[in-house]
Design a protein around this motif. Structure first.
Motif, PDB file in Angstrom:
ATOM      1  N   ALA A   1      -5.904   7.867   2.079  1.00 39.26           N
ATOM      2  CA  ALA A   1      -7.226   7.664   2.350  1.00 39.26           C
ATOM      3  C   ALA A   1      -7.914   8.976   2.811  1.00 39.26           C
ATOM      4  CB  ALA A   1      -7.239   6.707   3.913  1.00 39.26           C
TER       5      ALA A   1
ATOM      6  N   HIS B   1     -11.020   3.173  -0.249  1.00 40.46           N
ATOM      7  CA  HIS B   1      -9.833   3.277  -0.418  1.00 40.46           C
ATOM      8  C   HIS B   1      -9.755   3.160  -2.006  1.00 40.46           C
ATOM      9  CE1 HIS B   1      -7.845   1.807   3.429  1.00 40.46           C
ATOM     10  NE2 HIS B   1      -8.599   2.856   3.490  1.00 40.46           N
TER      11      HIS B   1
ATOM     12  N   GLU C   1       0.928   4.277  -3.009  1.00 36.98           N
ATOM     13  CA  GLU C   1       0.640   5.570  -2.575  1.00 36.98           C
ATOM     14  C   GLU C   1       1.587   6.410  -2.790  1.00 36.98           C
ATOM     15  OE1 GLU C   1      -0.579   5.772   1.431  1.00 36.98           O
ATOM     16  OE2 GLU C   1      -2.444   5.220   0.971  1.00 36.98           O
TER      17      GLU C   1
ATOM     18  N   ARG D   1       0.721  -1.438  -0.145  1.00 43.40           N
ATOM     19  CA  ARG D   1      -0.167   0.089   0.133  1.00 43.40           C
ATOM     20  C   ARG D   1       0.769   1.366   0.002  1.00 43.40           C
ATOM     21  NH1 ARG D   1      -5.217   1.712   1.362  1.00 43.40           N
ATOM     22  NH2 ARG D   1      -5.177   3.755   0.855  1.00 43.40           N
TER      23      ARG D   1
ATOM     24  N   ASN E   1     -11.396  -1.009   2.540  1.00 42.43           N
ATOM     25  CA  ASN E   1     -11.967   0.119   3.133  1.00 42.43           C
ATOM     26  C   ASN E   1     -11.674   0.244   4.791  1.00 42.43           C
ATOM     27  OD1 ASN E   1     -14.335   0.627   0.841  1.00 42.43           O
ATOM     28  ND2 ASN E   1     -14.279  -1.447   1.081  1.00 42.43           N
ATOM     29  N   SER E   2     -11.473   1.415   5.294  1.00 41.47           N
ATOM     30  CA  SER E   2     -11.319   1.649   6.458  1.00 41.47           C
ATOM     31  C   SER E   2     -12.888   1.871   7.145  1.00 41.47           C
ATOM     32  CB  SER E   2     -10.635   2.864   6.730  1.00 41.47           C
ATOM     33  OG  SER E   2      -9.217   2.781   6.647  1.00 41.47           O
TER      34      SER E   2
END
Length: 247
Positions: free
Chosen positions: A210, A204, A153, A149, A190-191
């Motif tokens: 995020a 996400h 990013e 991740r 997803n958070s």
């Protein structure tokens, strides 16, 4: 439960409870119950209110949507935000403060809450002391998915550092009755921030931090809906997560 969509629409237009009561021919106490208790007015009254506010009646009161009608919007959707940065941190902390039975958090780090609200641990302790079950799952900084991740990013080792920082923030809660802290190495799509039957879901987006990705606020309205789908995904991750240990 509060009708946050109605509250936000009224605030944006400068409407008071009395103003909307006068426009719809009801008592201001009725409007107060629509906003603060999530009550749904009669259809004709709701139509008058939505016309006065310039908002879709089903967006304000999803329960009025006929089951047989085609639905473009889930009745569980309270609000949709373009990006997490559009929400004040109080949107998260207020959600937790209202919880009576459970708080579930599934993130990689989400250190923005602790940074903006240093009393977060105290709030979680208070809710746990009142009988609320608190479960927090944060990213394992050494897992391949977390590191991937970070590469996506283009954040370098930033996300790994944030995961370690999140663990430091939450570690004082280890051993507190009613609070569990685990680390996970799953791909995080997803958070999730859940408080009883309400939930904030931070989507996400590949290559995007995020804070710049959308958030939807859900309220459970029955079994088998969007809310239950995300709640089930939390349970699946939680079952594979590792209990955090003292340093």
């Amino acid at each position: 439960m509060q009708n946050e969509r109605l509250r936000a629409t009224m605030a944006a237009g400068g409407w008071t409870h009395s103003d909307l009561a006068n426009a719809t021919g009801v008592d201001p106490k009725s409007v107060e119950r629509w906003v603060n208790l999530g009550r749904t007015p009669r259809r004709q009254t709701a139509l008058k209110a939505s016309e006065a506010l310039g908002e879709d009646v089903h967006a304000l009161w999803p329960a009025l949507r006929q089951a047989r009608a085609a639905r473009a919007v889930s009745p569980e959707l309270v609000a949709l935000y373009d990006q997490r940065a559009d929400l004040a941190v109080s949107a998260f902390t207020d959600l937790f403060a209202q919880a009576q039975e459970r708080i579930d958090v599934l993130v990689y780090a989400a250190v923005f809450i602790h940074e903006a609200f240093p009393r977060l641990n105290d709030l979680l302790r208070e809710r746990a002391a009142e009988g609320c079950a608190v479960r927090i799952a944060i990213g394992d900084a050494d897992s391949e998915n977390v590191q991937q991740r970070g590469r996506e990013e283009q954040f370098g080792h930033g996300i790994e550092s944030r995961c370690r920082l999140a663990l430091l923030h939450y570690r004082p809660l280890l051993g507190v009755p009613g609070i569990e802290l685990r680390t996970h190495g799953t791909t995080l799509y997803n958070s999730i921030y859940r408080a009883d039957d309400q939930m904030l879901v931070n989507a996400h987006v590949w290559g995007v931090n995020a804070y710049a990705a959308p958030v939807w606020h859900l309220r459970r309205s029955g079994g088998g809906g969007m809310f239950d789908g995300y709640a089930s995904s939390f349970e699946s991750v939680w079952a594979t997560a590792t209990p955090a240990r003292e340093a």
